[in-house]
Scaffold this motif. Sequence first.
Motif, PDB file in Angstrom:
ATOM      1  N   SER A  10       0.860  -1.192   0.000  1.00 42.36           N
ATOM      2  CA  SER A  10       0.000   0.000   0.000  1.00 42.36           C
ATOM      3  C   SER A  10       0.892   1.236   0.000  1.00 42.36           C
ATOM      4  CB  SER A  10      -0.834   0.066   1.283  1.00 42.36           C
ATOM      5  OG  SER A  10      -1.589  -1.092   1.432  1.00 42.36           O
ATOM      6  N   TYR A  11       0.366   2.323  -0.518  1.00 40.34           N
ATOM      7  CA  TYR A  11       1.041   3.617  -0.370  1.00 40.34           C
ATOM      8  C   TYR A  11       0.256   4.436   0.639  1.00 40.34           C
ATOM      9  CZ  TYR A  11       3.632   2.591  -4.673  1.00 40.34           C
ATOM     10  OH  TYR A  11       4.447   2.027  -5.619  1.00 40.34           O
ATOM     11  N   ILE A  12       0.971   5.145   1.499  1.00 37.02           N
ATOM     12  CA  ILE A  12       0.321   6.056   2.432  1.00 37.02           C
ATOM     13  C   ILE A  12       0.443   7.466   1.869  1.00 37.02           C
ATOM     14  CG2 ILE A  12       0.259   6.859   4.851  1.00 37.02           C
ATOM     15  CD1 ILE A  12       0.160   3.904   4.999  1.00 37.02           C
ATOM     16  N   VAL A  13      -0.694   8.097   1.656  1.00 40.90           N
ATOM     17  CA  VAL A  13      -0.681   9.483   1.180  1.00 40.90           C
ATOM     18  C   VAL A  13      -1.479  10.299   2.188  1.00 40.90           C
ATOM     19  CG1 VAL A  13      -1.275  11.040  -0.721  1.00 40.90           C
ATOM     20  CG2 VAL A  13      -0.567   8.700  -1.225  1.00 40.90           C
ATOM     21  N   GLY A  14      -0.798  11.254   2.814  1.00 45.15           N
ATOM     22  CA  GLY A  14      -1.423  11.970   3.929  1.00 45.15           C
ATOM     23  C   GLY A  14      -1.659  10.963   5.039  1.00 45.15           C
ATOM     24  N   PRO A  19      -4.252   0.709  -0.908  1.00 43.22           N
ATOM     25  CA  PRO A  19      -3.698  -0.598  -1.270  1.00 43.22           C
ATOM     26  C   PRO A  19      -3.528  -0.708  -2.791  1.00 43.22           C
ATOM     27  CG  PRO A  19      -5.961  -0.825  -0.479  1.00 43.22           C
ATOM     28  CD  PRO A  19      -5.646   0.631  -0.463  1.00 43.22           C
ATOM     29  N   VAL A  20      -2.378  -1.173  -3.237  1.00 50.11           N
ATOM     30  CA  VAL A  20      -2.126  -1.331  -4.681  1.00 50.11           C
ATOM     31  C   VAL A  20      -1.991  -2.816  -5.029  1.00 50.11           C
ATOM     32  CG1 VAL A  20      -0.552  -0.801  -6.584  1.00 50.11           C
ATOM     33  CG2 VAL A  20      -1.056   0.942  -4.886  1.00 50.11           C
ATOM     34  N   LEU A  21      -1.111  -3.518  -4.328  1.00 53.39           N
ATOM     35  CA  LEU A  21      -0.988  -4.963  -4.534  1.00 53.39           C
ATOM     36  C   LEU A  21      -1.702  -5.648  -3.369  1.00 53.39           C
ATOM     37  CD1 LEU A  21       2.785  -5.104  -5.622  1.00 53.39           C
ATOM     38  CD2 LEU A  21       0.755  -4.877  -7.076  1.00 53.39           C
ATOM     39  N   GLY A  38      -1.688  -4.956 -17.779  1.00 59.69           N
ATOM     40  CA  GLY A  38      -2.810  -4.593 -16.919  1.00 59.69           C
ATOM     41  C   GLY A  38      -3.109  -3.127 -17.101  1.00 59.69           C
ATOM     42  N   PRO A  39      -4.301  -2.689 -16.682  1.00 59.96           N
ATOM     43  CA  PRO A  39      -4.671  -1.287 -16.860  1.00 59.96           C
ATOM     44  C   PRO A  39      -3.694  -0.338 -16.158  1.00 59.96           C
ATOM     45  CG  PRO A  39      -6.511  -2.602 -16.002  1.00 59.96           C
ATOM     46  CD  PRO A  39      -5.309  -3.473 -15.993  1.00 59.96           C
ATOM     47  N   SER A  40      -3.672   0.903 -16.605  1.00 56.43           N
ATOM     48  CA  SER A  40      -2.859   1.926 -15.962  1.00 56.43           C
ATOM     49  C   SER A  40      -3.283   2.027 -14.495  1.00 56.43           C
ATOM     50  CB  SER A  40      -3.076   3.255 -16.685  1.00 56.43           C
ATOM     51  OG  SER A  40      -2.262   4.223 -16.101  1.00 56.43           O
ATOM     52  N   GLY A  41      -2.312   2.025 -13.601  1.00 60.02           N
ATOM     53  CA  GLY A  41      -2.629   2.128 -12.182  1.00 60.02           C
ATOM     54  C   GLY A  41      -2.881   0.784 -11.520  1.00 60.02           C
ATOM     55  N   SER A  42      -2.747  -0.315 -12.268  1.00 61.53           N
ATOM     56  CA  SER A  42      -3.023  -1.632 -11.677  1.00 61.53           C
ATOM     57  C   SER A  42      -1.874  -2.135 -10.803  1.00 61.53           C
ATOM     58  CB  SER A  42      -3.355  -2.650 -12.769  1.00 61.53           C
ATOM     59  OG  SER A  42      -2.300  -2.740 -13.700  1.00 61.53           O
ATOM     60  N   GLY A  43      -0.741  -1.437 -10.813  1.00 61.86           N
ATOM     61  CA  GLY A  43       0.337  -1.808  -9.903  1.00 61.86           C
ATOM     62  C   GLY A  43       1.504  -2.526 -10.557  1.00 61.86           C
ATOM     63  N   LYS A  44       1.598  -2.439 -11.888  1.00 63.91           N
ATOM     64  CA  LYS A  44       2.676  -3.137 -12.599  1.00 63.91           C
ATOM     65  C   LYS A  44       4.052  -2.616 -12.188  1.00 63.91           C
ATOM     66  CE  LYS A  44       1.042  -1.830 -16.595  1.00 63.91           C
ATOM     67  NZ  LYS A  44      -0.100  -1.018 -16.119  1.00 63.91           N
ATOM     68  N   SER A  45       4.210  -1.289 -12.206  1.00 59.08           N
ATOM     69  CA  SER A  45       5.510  -0.718 -11.841  1.00 59.08           C
ATOM     70  C   SER A  45       5.799  -0.942 -10.362  1.00 59.08           C
ATOM     71  CB  SER A  45       5.548   0.781 -12.146  1.00 59.08           C
ATOM     72  OG  SER A  45       5.433   0.984 -13.535  1.00 59.08           O
ATOM     73  N   THR A  46       4.760  -0.876  -9.550  1.00 62.53           N
ATOM     74  CA  THR A  46       4.931  -1.129  -8.119  1.00 62.53           C
ATOM     75  C   THR A  46       5.471  -2.543  -7.900  1.00 62.53           C
ATOM     76  OG1 THR A  46       3.140   0.403  -7.606  1.00 62.53           O
ATOM     77  CG2 THR A  46       3.696  -1.214  -5.897  1.00 62.53           C
ATOM     78  N   LEU A  47       4.878  -3.502  -8.597  1.00 65.22           N
ATOM     79  CA  LEU A  47       5.330  -4.888  -8.501  1.00 65.22           C
ATOM     80  C   LEU A  47       6.795  -5.005  -8.926  1.00 65.22           C
ATOM     81  CD1 LEU A  47       4.813  -7.949  -8.236  1.00 65.22           C
ATOM     82  CD2 LEU A  47       3.898  -7.916 -10.570  1.00 65.22           C
ATOM     83  N   THR A 199       4.643  -4.291 -19.868  1.00 66.18           N
ATOM     84  CA  THR A 199       4.361  -3.649 -21.153  1.00 66.18           C
ATOM     85  C   THR A 199       2.869  -3.382 -21.341  1.00 66.18           C
ATOM     86  OG1 THR A 199       4.726  -3.756 -23.535  1.00 66.18           O
ATOM     87  CG2 THR A 199       4.199  -5.834 -22.460  1.00 66.18           C
ATOM     88  N   HIS A 200       2.580  -2.361 -22.136  1.00 62.43           N
ATOM     89  CA  HIS A 200       1.205  -2.078 -22.553  1.00 62.43           C
ATOM     90  C   HIS A 200       0.944  -2.658 -23.937  1.00 62.43           C
ATOM     91  CE1 HIS A 200       0.872   1.412 -19.688  1.00 62.43           C
ATOM     92  NE2 HIS A 200      -0.285   0.807 -19.577  1.00 62.43           N
ATOM     93  N   ASP A 201       2.013  -3.115 -24.548  1.00 61.80           N
ATOM     94  CA  ASP A 201       1.995  -3.391 -25.972  1.00 61.80           C
ATOM     95  C   ASP A 201       1.761  -4.883 -26.227  1.00 61.80           C
ATOM     96  OD1 ASP A 201       2.550  -3.689 -28.608  1.00 61.80           O
ATOM     97  OD2 ASP A 201       4.578  -2.865 -28.530  1.00 61.80           O
TER      98      ASP A 201
HETATM   99  N1  LIG Z   1       5.099   6.650  -4.635  1.00 62.74           N
HETATM  100  C1  LIG Z   1       3.769   6.576  -4.660  1.00 62.74           C
HETATM  101  N2  LIG Z   1       3.024   7.153  -3.710  1.00 62.74           N
HETATM  102  C2  LIG Z   1       1.681   7.060  -3.720  1.00 62.74           C
HETATM  103  N3  LIG Z   1       0.977   6.412  -4.643  1.00 62.74           N
HETATM  104  C3  LIG Z   1       1.653   5.814  -5.635  1.00 62.74           C
HETATM  105  C4  LIG Z   1       3.076   5.869  -5.705  1.00 62.74           C
HETATM  106  N4  LIG Z   1       3.473   5.189  -6.796  1.00 62.74           N
HETATM  107  C5  LIG Z   1       2.347   4.731  -7.381  1.00 62.74           C
HETATM  108  N5  LIG Z   1       1.252   5.105  -6.703  1.00 62.74           N
HETATM  109  C6  LIG Z   1      -0.160   4.762  -7.033  1.00 62.74           C
HETATM  110  O1  LIG Z   1      -0.275   3.345  -7.033  1.00 62.74           O
HETATM  111  C7  LIG Z   1      -1.080   2.896  -8.126  1.00 62.74           C
HETATM  112  C8  LIG Z   1      -0.277   1.897  -8.964  1.00 62.74           C
HETATM  113  O2  LIG Z   1       0.793   2.594  -9.586  1.00 62.74           O
HETATM  114  P1  LIG Z   1       1.798   1.899 -10.585  1.00 62.74           P
HETATM  115  O3  LIG Z   1       2.767   2.919 -11.020  1.00 62.74           O
HETATM  116  O4  LIG Z   1       2.322   0.660  -9.973  1.00 62.74           O
HETATM  117  O5  LIG Z   1       0.800   1.507 -11.799  1.00 62.74           O
HETATM  118  P2  LIG Z   1       1.122   0.917 -13.238  1.00 62.74           P
HETATM  119  O6  LIG Z   1       0.283  -0.315 -13.393  1.00 62.74           O
HETATM  120  O7  LIG Z   1       2.568   0.801 -13.464  1.00 62.74           O
HETATM  121  O8  LIG Z   1       0.512   2.061 -14.197  1.00 62.74           O
HETATM  122  P3  LIG Z   1       0.997   2.592 -15.617  1.00 62.74           P
HETATM  123  O9  LIG Z   1       0.503   1.567 -16.605  1.00 62.74           O
HETATM  124  O10 LIG Z   1       0.268   3.883 -15.776  1.00 62.74           O
HETATM  125  O11 LIG Z   1       2.476   2.730 -15.616  1.00 62.74           O
HETATM  126  C9  LIG Z   1      -1.536   4.122  -8.857  1.00 62.74           C
HETATM  127  O12 LIG Z   1      -2.823   4.447  -8.421  1.00 62.74           O
HETATM  128  C10 LIG Z   1      -0.531   5.187  -8.442  1.00 62.74           C
HETATM  129  O13 LIG Z   1      -1.115   6.453  -8.450  1.00 62.74           O
END
Ligand SMILES: Nc1ncnc2c1ncn2[C@@H]1O[C@H](COP(=O)(O)OP(=O)(O)OP(=O)(O)O)[C@@H](O)[C@H]1O
Length: 245
Positions: A10-14, A19-21, A38-47, A199-201
């Motif tokens: 999860s990310y804590i904002v404020g 929760p992301v994953l 996966g869709p934008s924001g689904s957590g791929k980069s976070t993973l 990838t998105h592609d």
């Molecule tokens: N450092 C952070 N602090 C707070 N929230 C974050 C942070 N990084 C990512 N998020 C949030 O977590 C969610 C998942 O982000 P992530 O970058 O993993 O998505 P993604 O699947 O890679 O999207 P994209 O396809 O747009 O690259 C999003 O809602 C994003 O706004």
Amino acid sequence: MLYVKNLHKSYIVGNKEYPVLKGVSFQIAKGEFVAVMGPSGSGKSTLLNCISCYIPFDKGEITLGGTQLTNLSETELAKVRNEKLGFVFQDFMLLDGLTVRENILVPRIIQGKVDQEAETFADRLIALFGIEHIRNKYPAEISGGEKQRTAVARSLINDPYVILADEPTGNLDSKSSRTVIDSFKHAKKQMNATIFMVTHDSFAASFCDRVILLKDGTVHRQLEKTGSRSDFQDQLLDAIKEMSE
Ligand SMILES: Nc1ncnc2c1ncn2[C@@H]1O[C@H](COP(=O)(O)OP(=O)(O)OP(=O)(O)O)[C@@H](O)[C@H]1O
Ligand SMILES: [Mg+2]
């Protein structure tokens, strides 16, 4: 080679927690070329960043080549990142002041381990990727495709457990994308490299052995390539469409 089990992040904002994953589990065998979509924001980069040892995760397990990341200290995580992972970045991040050969050796330079073995291995990679003719050139003097091959060769210099790439074809036209994908396939075939690519592609993903679809913080589906590349791409497009319905 890579095990991810019940991963939570999860990310804590404020004072709110996002929760992301939410319990991601999958595994990747040595020599597999796997994409995550996966869709934008689904957590791929976070993973990817959790596996890269860049950001801490909240719960679950990640095991890389038999090493559990869960209990490692910051210093130990940095060691895994520097010595046992390969990275291919979206803009390739070659250093302008270094030659192609020196760029391939950068991970070893950082570790202070440019020994005879590293030098020999760099030369082997240069031969393997067909870039002997540019080994002493600087990034400004080489083509886009040559830069991409150099970047993939660099990601192999540590004989990594896994090569991690976040949208490596994101900024590229289809010809350049193909060079990157072909370089990954080459790394897999010649070095038995394991590759994990966000990838998105669907075209790029259709060259992989398997695609993991992320949705709402979990693994929605996994698709394995059994037939031709174009059949697999059709299958991926259907699955993505179904996922967004
Ligand atoms: N450092 C952070 N602090 C707070 N929230 C974050 C942070 N990084 C990512 N998020 C949030 O977590 C969610 C998942 O982000 P992530 O970058 O993993 O998505 P993604 O699947 O890679 O999207 P994209 O396809 O747009 O690259 C999003 O809602 C994003 O706004
Ligand atoms: Mg992303």
